[in-house]
Write a protein that holds these residues in place. Structure first.
Motif, mmCIF file in Angstrom:
data_model
loop_
_atom_site.group_PDB
_atom_site.id
_atom_site.type_symbol
_atom_site.label_atom_id
_atom_site.label_comp_id
_atom_site.label_asym_id
_atom_site.label_seq_id
_atom_site.Cartn_x
_atom_site.Cartn_y
_atom_site.Cartn_z
ATOM 1 N N VAL A 52 -12.607 78.874 139.957
ATOM 2 C CA VAL A 52 -13.220 79.305 141.217
ATOM 3 C C VAL A 52 -12.596 80.643 141.583
ATOM 4 C CG1 VAL A 52 -13.460 78.864 143.689
ATOM 5 C CG2 VAL A 52 -13.725 76.987 142.065
ATOM 6 N N PHE A 53 -13.445 81.627 141.879
ATOM 7 C CA PHE A 53 -12.976 82.949 142.285
ATOM 8 C C PHE A 53 -13.459 83.234 143.701
ATOM 9 C CE2 PHE A 53 -13.767 87.458 142.963
ATOM 10 C CZ PHE A 53 -12.502 87.976 142.743
ATOM 11 N N ALA A 54 -12.589 83.836 144.503
ATOM 12 C CA ALA A 54 -12.989 84.265 145.850
ATOM 13 C C ALA A 54 -12.157 85.463 146.253
ATOM 14 C CB ALA A 54 -12.804 83.133 146.856
ATOM 15 N N ALA A 98 -8.559 76.614 137.401
ATOM 16 C CA ALA A 98 -7.831 77.646 138.136
ATOM 17 C C ALA A 98 -8.618 78.156 139.338
ATOM 18 C CB ALA A 98 -7.502 78.812 137.215
ATOM 19 N N PHE A 99 -7.904 78.380 140.430
ATOM 20 C CA PHE A 99 -8.425 79.095 141.581
ATOM 21 C C PHE A 99 -7.805 80.479 141.564
ATOM 22 C CE2 PHE A 99 -7.822 79.655 146.420
ATOM 23 C CZ PHE A 99 -8.961 80.436 146.520
ATOM 24 N N VAL A 100 -8.640 81.513 141.458
ATOM 25 C CA VAL A 100 -8.189 82.900 141.471
ATOM 26 C C VAL A 100 -8.653 83.517 142.788
ATOM 27 C CG1 VAL A 100 -8.280 85.147 140.337
ATOM 28 C CG2 VAL A 100 -8.334 83.049 138.961
ATOM 29 N N PHE A 101 -7.697 83.970 143.601
ATOM 30 C CA PHE A 101 -7.981 84.403 144.962
ATOM 31 C C PHE A 101 -7.484 85.833 145.145
ATOM 32 C CE2 PHE A 101 -6.985 83.197 149.695
ATOM 33 C CZ PHE A 101 -8.096 83.922 150.114
ATOM 34 N N ALA A 114 -4.298 70.552 149.387
ATOM 35 C CA ALA A 114 -5.627 70.378 148.806
ATOM 36 C C ALA A 114 -5.599 69.883 147.366
ATOM 37 C CB ALA A 114 -6.398 71.700 148.875
ATOM 38 N N GLY A 115 -4.406 69.822 146.764
ATOM 39 C CA GLY A 115 -4.309 69.312 145.402
ATOM 40 C C GLY A 115 -4.073 70.358 144.343
ATOM 41 N N PHE A 116 -3.532 71.524 144.740
ATOM 42 C CA PHE A 116 -3.229 72.583 143.784
ATOM 43 C C PHE A 116 -1.728 72.672 143.553
ATOM 44 C CE2 PHE A 116 -7.377 73.862 145.348
ATOM 45 C CZ PHE A 116 -8.007 74.331 144.204
ATOM 46 N N SER A 117 -1.358 73.193 142.391
ATOM 47 C CA SER A 117 0.043 73.407 142.056
ATOM 48 C C SER A 117 0.165 74.722 141.301
ATOM 49 C CB SER A 117 0.577 72.249 141.205
ATOM 50 O OG SER A 117 -0.133 72.167 139.980
ATOM 51 N N ASP A 118 1.393 75.055 140.881
ATOM 52 C CA ASP A 118 1.647 76.268 140.093
ATOM 53 C C ASP A 118 1.068 77.508 140.778
ATOM 54 O OD1 ASP A 118 2.798 74.632 138.114
ATOM 55 O OD2 ASP A 118 0.846 74.303 137.182
ATOM 56 N N VAL A 119 1.359 77.644 142.073
ATOM 57 C CA VAL A 119 0.836 78.770 142.848
ATOM 58 C C VAL A 119 1.646 80.020 142.522
ATOM 59 C CG1 VAL A 119 0.349 79.644 145.160
ATOM 60 C CG2 VAL A 119 0.126 77.190 144.680
ATOM 61 N N GLU A 120 0.959 81.066 142.089
ATOM 62 C CA GLU A 120 1.620 82.318 141.733
ATOM 63 C C GLU A 120 0.936 83.483 142.433
ATOM 64 O OE1 GLU A 120 1.588 82.709 137.521
ATOM 65 O OE2 GLU A 120 2.944 81.009 137.173
ATOM 66 N N ALA A 146 -3.787 79.536 141.304
ATOM 67 C CA ALA A 146 -3.285 78.173 141.451
ATOM 68 C C ALA A 146 -4.113 77.268 140.564
ATOM 69 C CB ALA A 146 -3.358 77.720 142.910
ATOM 70 N N HIS A 147 -3.535 76.140 140.176
ATOM 71 C CA HIS A 147 -4.231 75.208 139.292
ATOM 72 C C HIS A 147 -4.416 73.844 139.951
ATOM 73 C CE1 HIS A 147 -3.018 78.252 136.350
ATOM 74 N NE2 HIS A 147 -4.042 77.840 135.662
ATOM 75 N N ARG A 148 -5.559 73.268 139.706
ATOM 76 C CA ARG A 148 -5.823 71.939 140.235
ATOM 77 C C ARG A 148 -4.943 70.921 139.514
ATOM 78 N NH1 ARG A 148 -10.447 67.911 138.394
ATOM 79 N NH2 ARG A 148 -9.645 66.121 139.493
ATOM 80 N N ARG A 149 -4.285 70.077 140.302
ATOM 81 C CA ARG A 149 -3.454 69.025 139.710
ATOM 82 C C ARG A 149 -4.315 67.943 139.096
ATOM 83 N NH1 ARG A 149 -0.077 69.740 144.509
ATOM 84 N NH2 ARG A 149 -1.094 68.000 145.519
#
Length: 243
Positions: free
Chosen positions: A121-123, A149-152, A192-198, A240-243
């Motif tokens: 997901v990109f935003a 992955a969530f790319v923000f 929200a259930g994400f980890s490995d936030v960089e 960030a990655h969804r757990r």
């Protein structure tokens, strides 16, 4: 009323329709989606506006990738489809490479998006203006596949935010002043259930003028909230990655 009924285009249309998108302090003028390593991935571009970013992402997931752009504004979705048609030809949405749909970010199911149906997901920081940011992040976790992955393309504040500044900034469309603190954003992602936030690729951004501006005075027409907050704003790319 269940969550999806509460967060629908019908119920949130007035809120999103009232947010100004011109002459606002925005950081949404770049495309930080990774250039390598995403071939064949399924990417959801949230708040895609007129579709230029979605087509840029399409190049980066080729060959074999798929991009879907969603936005709460039906007029912008029609503009995105027209742009894709001009850029890609008649097969723009029929060959399975790209699609566009109207939906609020709190309820992507209205666009027919199923659980675990995207790899990324990109935003960009227009996400700061969401009606319910926590609900948006939960929806992102729902639609992402395991370890997706969530790319923000984000803006974060360096310290705790003053609600009296943050809340009205969302109303006038100042995406920079409407940002969360770095710690607040990280905590929201964990909830929200994400980890490995960089956080990476960081630089200061002026809440008065937005992206790419060097002027020390406010740009004409840019709405801003008077503030004595002792914070700076940092433009950054969060992953960030969804757990």
């Amino acid at each position: 009323m269940d969550t999806r009924a509460r967060y629908s285009k019908a119920t949130l249309g007035t809120y999103y329709g009232a947010i100004p998108h011109r002459n606002t302090a925005s950081a949404a003028c770049r495309m930080p989606f990774p250039k390598d390593g995403y071939s064949g991935k399924r990417v959801l571009d949230v708040n895609c506006r007129k579709g230029k970013g979605a087509l840029a992402i399409l190049d980066r997931v080729a060959p074999g990738g798929f991009v879907m752009g969603v936005d709460p504004d039906e007029g912008l979705i029609e503009a995105a489809r027209a742009y894709a048609l001009r850029s890609l030809g008649q097969a723009a949405e029929t060959d399975g490479r790209i699609a566009f749909a109207c939906a609020v970010p709190e309820n992507l199911a209205e666009a027919g998006i199923e659980d675990e149906s995207f790899d990324v997901v990109f935003a960009n920081c227009s996400l700061n203006l969401s009606y319910d940011f926590d609900a948006v992040l939960r929806e992102f976790a729902r639609v992402l596949a395991a370890d997706g992955a969530f790319v923000f393309d984000a803006v974060v504040a360096t310290g705790k935010r003053d609600y009296a500044v943050w809340a009205p900034a969302r109303v006038v469309g100042n995406e920079v002043q409407a940002s969360y603190s770095r710690d607040g954003l990280t905590e929201a992602l964990h909830r929200a259930g994400f980890s490995d936030v960089e956080y990476a690729d960081e630089g200061l951004i002026d809440h008065r003028v937005g992206s790419g501006a060097s002027s020390q005075s406010a740009a004409p027409g840019v709405p801003q909230i008077d503030s004595d907050e002792d914070v700076s704003f940092i433009r950054t790319v969060l992953t960030a990655h969804r757990r």
